[in-house]
Design a protein around this motif. Structure first.
Motif, PDB file in Angstrom:
ATOM      1  N   LEU A  65       0.805  -1.234   0.000  1.00  0.00           N
ATOM      2  CA  LEU A  65       0.000   0.000   0.000  1.00  0.00           C
ATOM      3  C   LEU A  65       0.831   1.274   0.000  1.00  0.00           C
ATOM      4  CD1 LEU A  65      -3.013  -0.569   2.430  1.00  0.00           C
ATOM      5  CD2 LEU A  65      -2.943  -0.734  -0.057  1.00  0.00           C
ATOM      6  N   HIS A  66       2.163   1.138   0.112  1.00  0.00           N
ATOM      7  CA  HIS A  66       2.953   2.371   0.162  1.00  0.00           C
ATOM      8  C   HIS A  66       4.399   2.089  -0.254  1.00  0.00           C
ATOM      9  CE1 HIS A  66       3.918   6.446   1.455  1.00  0.00           C
ATOM     10  NE2 HIS A  66       5.003   5.951   2.032  1.00  0.00           N
ATOM     11  N   VAL A  67       4.758   2.544  -1.455  1.00  0.00           N
ATOM     12  CA  VAL A  67       6.123   2.315  -1.945  1.00  0.00           C
ATOM     13  C   VAL A  67       6.510   3.459  -2.888  1.00  0.00           C
ATOM     14  CG1 VAL A  67       5.191   0.721  -3.711  1.00  0.00           C
ATOM     15  CG2 VAL A  67       7.634   0.670  -3.169  1.00  0.00           C
ATOM     16  N   HIS A  68       7.777   3.894  -2.768  1.00  0.00           N
ATOM     17  CA  HIS A  68       8.290   4.994  -3.608  1.00  0.00           C
ATOM     18  C   HIS A  68       9.168   4.409  -4.716  1.00  0.00           C
ATOM     19  CE1 HIS A  68       7.303   8.256  -0.624  1.00  0.00           C
ATOM     20  NE2 HIS A  68       7.346   7.224   0.207  1.00  0.00           N
ATOM     21  N   ALA A  69       8.648   4.379  -5.945  1.00  0.00           N
ATOM     22  CA  ALA A  69       9.410   3.790  -7.060  1.00  0.00           C
ATOM     23  C   ALA A  69      10.782   4.457  -7.264  1.00  0.00           C
ATOM     24  CB  ALA A  69       8.588   3.855  -8.340  1.00  0.00           C
ATOM     25  N   SER A 221      -0.931   9.787   0.994  1.00  0.00           N
ATOM     26  CA  SER A 221       0.080  10.684   1.557  1.00  0.00           C
ATOM     27  C   SER A 221       0.684  10.045   2.811  1.00  0.00           C
ATOM     28  CB  SER A 221      -0.511  12.058   1.864  1.00  0.00           C
ATOM     29  OG  SER A 221       0.534  13.000   2.033  1.00  0.00           O
ATOM     30  N   HIS A 222       1.427  10.869   3.559  1.00  0.00           N
ATOM     31  CA  HIS A 222       2.067  10.422   4.805  1.00  0.00           C
ATOM     32  C   HIS A 222       1.379  11.090   5.995  1.00  0.00           C
ATOM     33  CE1 HIS A 222       5.345   9.949   1.788  1.00  0.00           C
ATOM     34  NE2 HIS A 222       5.657   8.888   2.492  1.00  0.00           N
ATOM     35  N   LEU A 223       1.338  10.368   7.126  1.00  0.00           N
ATOM     36  CA  LEU A 223       0.663  10.918   8.307  1.00  0.00           C
ATOM     37  C   LEU A 223       1.350  10.462   9.592  1.00  0.00           C
ATOM     38  CD1 LEU A 223      -1.899  12.446   9.389  1.00  0.00           C
ATOM     39  CD2 LEU A 223      -3.034  10.219   9.474  1.00  0.00           C
ATOM     40  N   ALA A 262       0.128   6.640   5.009  1.00  0.00           N
ATOM     41  CA  ALA A 262       1.226   5.801   5.479  1.00  0.00           C
ATOM     42  C   ALA A 262       1.627   6.187   6.891  1.00  0.00           C
ATOM     43  CB  ALA A 262       2.430   5.943   4.552  1.00  0.00           C
ATOM     44  N   HIS A 263       1.883   5.183   7.712  1.00  0.00           N
ATOM     45  CA  HIS A 263       2.505   5.265   9.046  1.00  0.00           C
ATOM     46  C   HIS A 263       1.528   5.388  10.217  1.00  0.00           C
ATOM     47  CE1 HIS A 263       6.051   5.192   6.693  1.00  0.00           C
ATOM     48  NE2 HIS A 263       5.844   6.382   6.162  1.00  0.00           N
ATOM     49  N   CYS A 264       0.974   6.584  10.465  1.00  0.00           N
ATOM     50  CA  CYS A 264      -0.007   6.764  11.559  1.00  0.00           C
ATOM     51  C   CYS A 264       0.548   6.202  12.874  1.00  0.00           C
ATOM     52  CB  CYS A 264      -1.327   6.065  11.211  1.00  0.00           C
ATOM     53  SG  CYS A 264      -1.919   6.414   9.543  1.00  0.00           S
ATOM     54  N   SER A 313       5.803  -1.451   1.981  1.00  0.00           N
ATOM     55  CA  SER A 313       7.268  -1.646   2.054  1.00  0.00           C
ATOM     56  C   SER A 313       7.944  -0.302   2.296  1.00  0.00           C
ATOM     57  CB  SER A 313       7.799  -2.260   0.765  1.00  0.00           C
ATOM     58  OG  SER A 313       7.664  -1.329  -0.304  1.00  0.00           O
ATOM     59  N   ASP A 314       7.307   0.809   1.838  1.00  0.00           N
ATOM     60  CA  ASP A 314       7.877   2.145   1.910  1.00  0.00           C
ATOM     61  C   ASP A 314       9.333   2.188   1.476  1.00  0.00           C
ATOM     62  OD1 ASP A 314       7.865   4.890   2.268  1.00  0.00           O
ATOM     63  OD2 ASP A 314       8.273   4.795   4.418  1.00  0.00           O
ATOM     64  N   VAL A 315       9.695   1.382   0.466  1.00  0.00           N
ATOM     65  CA  VAL A 315      11.033   1.558  -0.107  1.00  0.00           C
ATOM     66  C   VAL A 315      11.172   3.020  -0.498  1.00  0.00           C
ATOM     67  CG1 VAL A 315      12.288   1.118  -2.269  1.00  0.00           C
ATOM     68  CG2 VAL A 315      11.414  -0.819  -0.903  1.00  0.00           C
TER      69      VAL A 315
END
Ligand code: GUN
Ligand code: FE
Length: 425
Positions: A65-69, A221-223, A262-264, A313-315
């Motif tokens: 659900l959250h990865v930076h290519a 987004s990020h939180l 992402a995160h929370c 994975s938030d790579v």
């Protein structure tokens, strides 16, 4: 081949505390969907073609659900810094390189190839601010057969000039051009992606919210990831009571708008309550949270308390695309949280971790009318075929035990993979 049978040792989550295993079971797939799962295949299906994977494990595909290519190229570097320093030192310089389409092509080809060979069948992906490179990434993903949401990133403040949209108006023009050019894709869809509150001015957020409404887009987004970040957001948004409110005041925080945050990790009660009420999806990213020293999210509390939680994975905050590693890390860090921070929730189990990787994350696609994450009538046929022969040992293991060892030992091999009925490997 529209209709076929897949045979093997089938395992999937039916609920967050139950793994169903059918050794030598059969899945019937018709037009990209599961229509039945059987221990003994009924005679009426006897004439269908069979893909027989013997004693290999067959699992549902996983959702990242959250990865930076664009961060894939430097994964595993800079893992001794906190978020904001890490962004300035590693991330922003790397992401600026995607202005060069030739660089983007080489890096994104590598990213997509690795993603195809991973256990991920679906993902929600951040690109960069650059429109041509983002469309190129979408082209490569479309060809791969993976099912993804991809965001051109928006950022126009508090970032270096070399990685900043030059004005709100230019950001809007670029975002519209990107959304409209992406209409040609079938498996690869646009998702609105303001990087996080510190990188977007109020007028840009307002304009993005208008675009969101106009084009009916989901949001990511990020939180509440890092204490320094949260204090900064409080300074930037003096009228808000909590970080999430700075998205929700623009209608970018669920409530009919499919949203992944992402995160929370540090969400106060009122933020968490709003996430639950608005059905915001939480992307739990424990590998990243360890690496950039963010903290330990209350994932067990969210999952058991009825929030929508999947894994990310938030790579390259996370070092790997491998969601089995993320699952094992989710379990491990939850034990540290229980021991050191909060005894009110028992640690996550591997059964819950598999649920988050498959059903939990797959639930994002329910917002678009698609059932994803398990093998039951009507679900998209997303599947992994895993060879765990290298893990064989003195005694026989049950299918559920094999799955647990596969996640922890990381020595197995993905031998086939399907997304929405299409064979990718
Ligand atoms: N917050 C804003 N940008 C980023 C990013 O690229 N990675 C992570 N982990 N957090 C962020
Ligand atoms: Fe991230």
């Amino acid at each position: 081949m529209n209709t076929y049978i897949v045979k093997g040792d089938i395992c999937f989550s039916r609920s967050m505390d139950e793994i169903v295993c059918l050794e030598q079971g059969s899945i019937v797939v018709e037009n990209a969907r599961v229509t039945g799962v059987f221990q003994t295949l009924p005679a009426r299906y006897a004439a269908l073609p069979v893909l027989d994977y013997g004693h290999r494990l067959i699992l549902p595909g996983m959702s990242d659900l959250h990865v930076h290519a664009p961060q894939f190229a430097f994964r595993g570097l800079g893992m001794d810094m906190e978020l904001l320093e890490w962004l300035n030192t590693y991330t922003f310089p790397e992401e600026s390189k995607y202005q060069d389409l030739e660089y983007a092509h080489r890096a994104y080809e590598s990213f997509v190839r690795h993603l195809v060979h991973s256990t991920t069948t679906r993902a929600s992906i951040f690109a960069t601010i650059h429109v041509p490179a983002t469309l190129h990434l979408m082209e490569l993903l479309e060809q791969s057969g993976l099912r993804t949401y991809v965001g051109k990133v928006n950022m126009n403040r508090n970032c270096p000039v070399y990685l900043r949209e030059i004005s709100k108006n230019q950001a809007v023009r670029d975002t519209v051009a990107w959304i409209e050019a992406a209409e040609k894709f079938e498996k690869t869809k646009p998702i609105l992606t303001p990087r996080f509150i510190p990188s977007c001015t109020d007028d840009l957020m307002y304009a993005l919210s208008e675009l969101r409404r106009q084009y009916g887009l989901p949001v990511q987004s990020h939180l509440s990831e890092n204490p320094g970040e949260i204090a900064w957001v409080a300074e930037l948004c003096p009228g808000t009571k909590f970080y999430g409110e700075s998205y929700s005041r623009y209608g970018l925080f669920g409530g009919g708008v499919p949203t992944v945050m992402a995160h929370c990790i540090y969400s106060p009660d009122d933020e968490a309550a709003l996430m639950k009420q608005n059905r915001v999806m939480i992307a739990h990213c424990p590998t990243s949270n360890e690496n950039v020293i963010a903290g330990i999210a209350p994932a067990a509390y969210y999952l058991r308390g009825g929030w929508r939680v999947g894994l990310g994975s938030d790579v390259a905050g996370g070092q790997t695309l491998d969601l089995f590693t993320v699952m094992a890390t989710a379990v491990q860090v939850s034990k540290l949280r229980w021991r050191y921070i909060d005894q009110s929730e028992k640690p996550l189990t591997m059964v819950e971790a598999l649920y988050m990787a498959t059903v939990g994350g797959g639930d994002f696609w329910a917002d678009f009318g698609e059932k994803v994450g398990l093998f039951e009538d009507g679900y998209a046929f997303d599947a992994l075929v895993l060879d765990d022969d290298p893990l064989k040992n003195m005694r026989a293991f049950s299918a559920a035990e094999r799955l647990e060892r596969y996640a922890y030992l990381g020595k197995g091999k993905l031998t086939a993979k399907f997304a929405a009925g299409e064979k990718l490997l």
